[in-house]
Design a protein around this motif. Structure first.
Motif, PDB file in Angstrom:
ATOM      1  N   GLU A 232       0.837  -1.201   0.000  1.00 20.62           N
ATOM      2  CA  GLU A 232       0.000   0.000   0.000  1.00 20.62           C
ATOM      3  C   GLU A 232       0.875   1.255   0.000  1.00 20.62           C
ATOM      4  N   GLU A 233       1.953   1.201   0.750  1.00 24.89           N
ATOM      5  CA  GLU A 233       2.888   2.319   0.794  1.00 24.89           C
ATOM      6  C   GLU A 233       3.541   2.545  -0.572  1.00 24.89           C
ATOM      7  N   TRP A 234       3.850   1.436  -1.269  1.00 24.22           N
ATOM      8  CA  TRP A 234       4.448   1.538  -2.604  1.00 24.22           C
ATOM      9  C   TRP A 234       3.472   2.210  -3.567  1.00 24.22           C
ATOM     10  N   PHE A 235       2.199   1.823  -3.523  1.00 17.52           N
ATOM     11  CA  PHE A 235       1.197   2.425  -4.403  1.00 17.52           C
ATOM     12  C   PHE A 235       1.112   3.934  -4.169  1.00 17.52           C
ATOM     13  N   THR A 236       1.153   4.341  -2.902  1.00 18.22           N
ATOM     14  CA  THR A 236       1.079   5.764  -2.571  1.00 18.22           C
ATOM     15  C   THR A 236       2.315   6.501  -3.075  1.00 18.22           C
ATOM     16  N   ARG A 237       3.468   5.904  -2.808  1.00 18.90           N
ATOM     17  CA  ARG A 237       4.734   6.544  -3.184  1.00 18.90           C
ATOM     18  C   ARG A 237       4.865   6.687  -4.700  1.00 18.90           C
ATOM     19  N   GLU A 238       4.449   5.678  -5.428  1.00 15.72           N
ATOM     20  CA  GLU A 238       4.575   5.669  -6.888  1.00 15.72           C
ATOM     21  C   GLU A 238       3.408   6.370  -7.583  1.00 15.72           C
ATOM     22  N   GLU A 239       2.415   6.826  -6.792  1.00 19.13           N
ATOM     23  CA  GLU A 239       1.218   7.483  -7.332  1.00 19.13           C
ATOM     24  C   GLU A 239       0.498   6.571  -8.322  1.00 19.13           C
ATOM     25  N   VAL A 240       0.434   5.298  -7.950  1.00 18.30           N
ATOM     26  CA  VAL A 240      -0.293   4.304  -8.742  1.00 18.30           C
ATOM     27  C   VAL A 240      -1.664   4.098  -8.097  1.00 18.30           C
ATOM     28  N   MET A 241      -2.698   4.178  -8.901  1.00 22.77           N
ATOM     29  CA  MET A 241      -4.055   4.020  -8.389  1.00 22.77           C
ATOM     30  C   MET A 241      -4.425   2.540  -8.321  1.00 22.77           C
ATOM     31  N   THR A 242      -5.121   2.170  -7.255  1.00 21.88           N
ATOM     32  CA  THR A 242      -5.498   0.759  -7.089  1.00 21.88           C
ATOM     33  C   THR A 242      -6.550   0.312  -8.096  1.00 21.88           C
ATOM     34  N   ASN A 243      -7.230   1.265  -8.725  1.00 18.37           N
ATOM     35  CA  ASN A 243      -8.239   0.887  -9.718  1.00 18.37           C
ATOM     36  C   ASN A 243      -7.662   0.807 -11.137  1.00 18.37           C
ATOM     37  N   TRP A 244      -6.350   1.001 -11.251  1.00 18.47           N
ATOM     38  CA  TRP A 244      -5.711   0.815 -12.550  1.00 18.47           C
ATOM     39  C   TRP A 244      -5.758  -0.652 -12.948  1.00 18.47           C
ATOM     40  N   ARG A 245      -5.595  -0.873 -14.248  1.00 14.11           N
ATOM     41  CA  ARG A 245      -5.464  -2.231 -14.760  1.00 14.11           C
ATOM     42  C   ARG A 245      -3.994  -2.494 -15.100  1.00 14.11           C
ATOM     43  N   PRO A 246      -3.599  -3.749 -15.250  1.00 17.54           N
ATOM     44  CA  PRO A 246      -2.178  -4.075 -15.452  1.00 17.54           C
ATOM     45  C   PRO A 246      -1.490  -3.278 -16.554  1.00 17.54           C
ATOM     46  N   GLU A 247      -2.205  -3.020 -17.660  1.00 15.64           N
ATOM     47  CA  GLU A 247      -1.544  -2.336 -18.776  1.00 15.64           C
ATOM     48  C   GLU A 247      -1.212  -0.880 -18.483  1.00 15.64           C
ATOM     49  N   ASN A 248      -1.679  -0.341 -17.333  1.00 16.25           N
ATOM     50  CA  ASN A 248      -1.356   1.038 -16.965  1.00 16.25           C
ATOM     51  C   ASN A 248       0.004   1.165 -16.284  1.00 16.25           C
ATOM     52  N   LEU A 249       0.557   0.048 -15.825  1.00 15.60           N
ATOM     53  CA  LEU A 249       1.850   0.079 -15.141  1.00 15.60           C
ATOM     54  C   LEU A 249       2.993   0.138 -16.149  1.00 15.60           C
ATOM     55  N   THR A 250       4.008   0.940 -15.845  1.00 16.92           N
ATOM     56  CA  THR A 250       5.201   0.970 -16.686  1.00 16.92           C
ATOM     57  C   THR A 250       6.059  -0.260 -16.374  1.00 16.92           C
ATOM     58  N   PRO A 251       6.995  -0.617 -17.255  1.00 20.76           N
ATOM     59  CA  PRO A 251       7.909  -1.724 -16.937  1.00 20.76           C
ATOM     60  C   PRO A 251       8.641  -1.500 -15.614  1.00 20.76           C
ATOM     61  N   ALA A 252       9.058  -0.256 -15.344  1.00 18.21           N
ATOM     62  CA  ALA A 252       9.760   0.041 -14.089  1.00 18.21           C
ATOM     63  C   ALA A 252       8.844  -0.167 -12.880  1.00 18.21           C
ATOM     64  N   GLN A 253       7.557   0.149 -13.030  1.00 22.63           N
ATOM     65  CA  GLN A 253       6.613  -0.059 -11.928  1.00 22.63           C
ATOM     66  C   GLN A 253       6.358  -1.549 -11.700  1.00 22.63           C
ATOM     67  N   PHE A 254       6.348  -2.331 -12.763  1.00 27.91           N
ATOM     68  CA  PHE A 254       6.260  -3.782 -12.593  1.00 27.91           C
ATOM     69  C   PHE A 254       7.435  -4.285 -11.763  1.00 27.91           C
ATOM     70  N   LEU A 255       8.610  -3.769 -12.083  1.00 24.01           N
ATOM     71  CA  LEU A 255       9.807  -4.189 -11.359  1.00 24.01           C
ATOM     72  C   LEU A 255       9.724  -3.794  -9.900  1.00 24.01           C
ATOM     73  N   GLY A 256       9.304  -2.562  -9.629  1.00 24.79           N
ATOM     74  CA  GLY A 256       9.187  -2.092  -8.252  1.00 24.79           C
ATOM     75  C   GLY A 256       8.178  -2.886  -7.446  1.00 24.79           C
ATOM     76  N   LEU A 257       7.033  -3.159  -8.068  1.00 27.57           N
ATOM     77  CA  LEU A 257       5.975  -3.895  -7.378  1.00 27.57           C
ATOM     78  C   LEU A 257       6.347  -5.346  -7.137  1.00 27.57           C
ATOM     79  N   SER A 258       7.191  -5.892  -7.985  1.00 28.82           N
ATOM     80  CA  SER A 258       7.536  -7.320  -7.892  1.00 28.82           C
ATOM     81  C   SER A 258       8.261  -7.660  -6.590  1.00 28.82           C
ATOM     82  N   GLN A 259       8.865  -6.682  -5.942  1.00 32.26           N
ATOM     83  CA  GLN A 259       9.586  -6.976  -4.694  1.00 32.26           C
ATOM     84  C   GLN A 259       8.648  -7.329  -3.552  1.00 32.26           C
ATOM     85  N   TYR A 260       7.335  -7.072  -3.730  1.00 31.32           N
ATOM     86  CA  TYR A 260       6.370  -7.370  -2.674  1.00 31.32           C
ATOM     87  C   TYR A 260       5.618  -8.671  -2.936  1.00 31.32           C
ATOM     88  N   ILE A 261       6.022  -9.382  -3.982  1.00 32.08           N
ATOM     89  CA  ILE A 261       5.337 -10.635  -4.333  1.00 32.08           C
ATOM     90  C   ILE A 261       6.123 -11.810  -3.768  1.00 32.08           C
TER      91      ILE A 261
END
Length: 261
Positions: A232-261
């Motif tokens: 949740e903190e990552w979403f806030t920091r990256e200004e990514v909305m939770t209602n976005w769909r996967p295709e809205n994420l940049t490759p760099a955001q995929f990489l950043g988010l992957s550390q929480y999986i």
């Protein structure tokens, strides 16, 4: 070009479509920018349409990977300077190229395996200097797509974490024998510095597959079971909305988010 090449029967099981237009061949070879210090690795040389142009550039070493034994025999007979490797590109150990000082990879990739090969090559060949591949036009659009578009998908997000891509030019069916039913296109790949590569490719791959298997759903829905305060903190920091769909994420955001999986 000799008559033997002319009458080789293309094998549908191997996805063979042979290039016959010399101008297109030259454009593809020129795109790799070959020079005398290069070790060039060609995938699926077939009848040698690209190979002969590559030989004329006099690289330091030219290796070809061919699955069709008959065509491999012909290439060995015609060009003693070639290193002919027999085998399936899908089973080839791409990590073995990391023993080289550097390499360039080129090929007219079969439609049915092109995406899988590119997925593996860009993430396993750490010595790659540049790659140029001809693929199905639809795949070329995916490889070079920007976030938010229909063509943007898992392949895009994965590849662009390892290499920058550039759409070079479209290739019509008429330059092949037999003619495919769709257009092709040539794409160039420029590897990113190793220090920018994902620390955990496994996590990135897992996230990409998880999200794009449900690409029509919102991120919050797909990630419900993985949700945590840190995420949740990552979403806030990256200004990514939770209602976005996967295709809205940049490759760099995929990489950043992957550390929480």
């Amino acid at each position: 070009m000799n008559t033997e090449k002319k009458y080789h029967r293309a094998k549908k099981s191997l996805g063979q479509n042979f290039l016959t237009d010399q101008n297109i061949c030259r454009k593809i070879v020129d795109a790799i920018r070959p020079n005398h210090d290069d070790h060039i690795f060609e995938i699926g040389p077939g009848q040698g349409a690209l190979t002969e142009h590559l030989i004329n550039t006099a690289p330091k070493k030219l290796s070809v990977l061919e699955m069709d034994d008959e065509l491999a025999d012909r290439l060995e007979s015609a060009h003693s300077e070639l290193e002919v490797i027999r085998g399936d590109a899908l089973k080839f150990s791409w990590e073995s190229l990391n023993d080289l000082d550097g390499c360039k990879i080129i090929g007219n990739l079969p439609y049915n395996v092109g995406s899988k090969l590119i997925w593996d090559i860009v993430s396993k060949v750490k010595t790659l200097e540049k790659a140029v591949f001809m693929v199905q036009h639809e795949v070329a659009l995916r490889l070079t797509a920007d976030p938010g578009g229909r063509a943007y998908g898992g392949l895009t997000a994965w590849v662009k974490n390892f290499a920058d891509t550039k759409y070079l030019f479209k290739v019509p069916p008429t330059v092949f024998r037999p003619q495919p039913k769709v257009d092709s296109a040539v794409v160039a790949f420029f590897p990113r510095p190793i220090e920018q590569w994902p620390e955990s490719p496994e996590n990135l791959s897992k996230l990409i597959k998880m999200l794009f298997q449900k690409r029509r759903k919102q991120l919050s829905t797909i990630l419900k079971k993985q949700w945590s305060p840190e995420m949740e903190e990552w979403f806030t920091r990256e200004e990514v909305m939770t209602n976005w769909r996967p295709e809205n994420l940049t490759p760099a955001q995929f990489l950043g988010l992957s550390q929480y999986i």
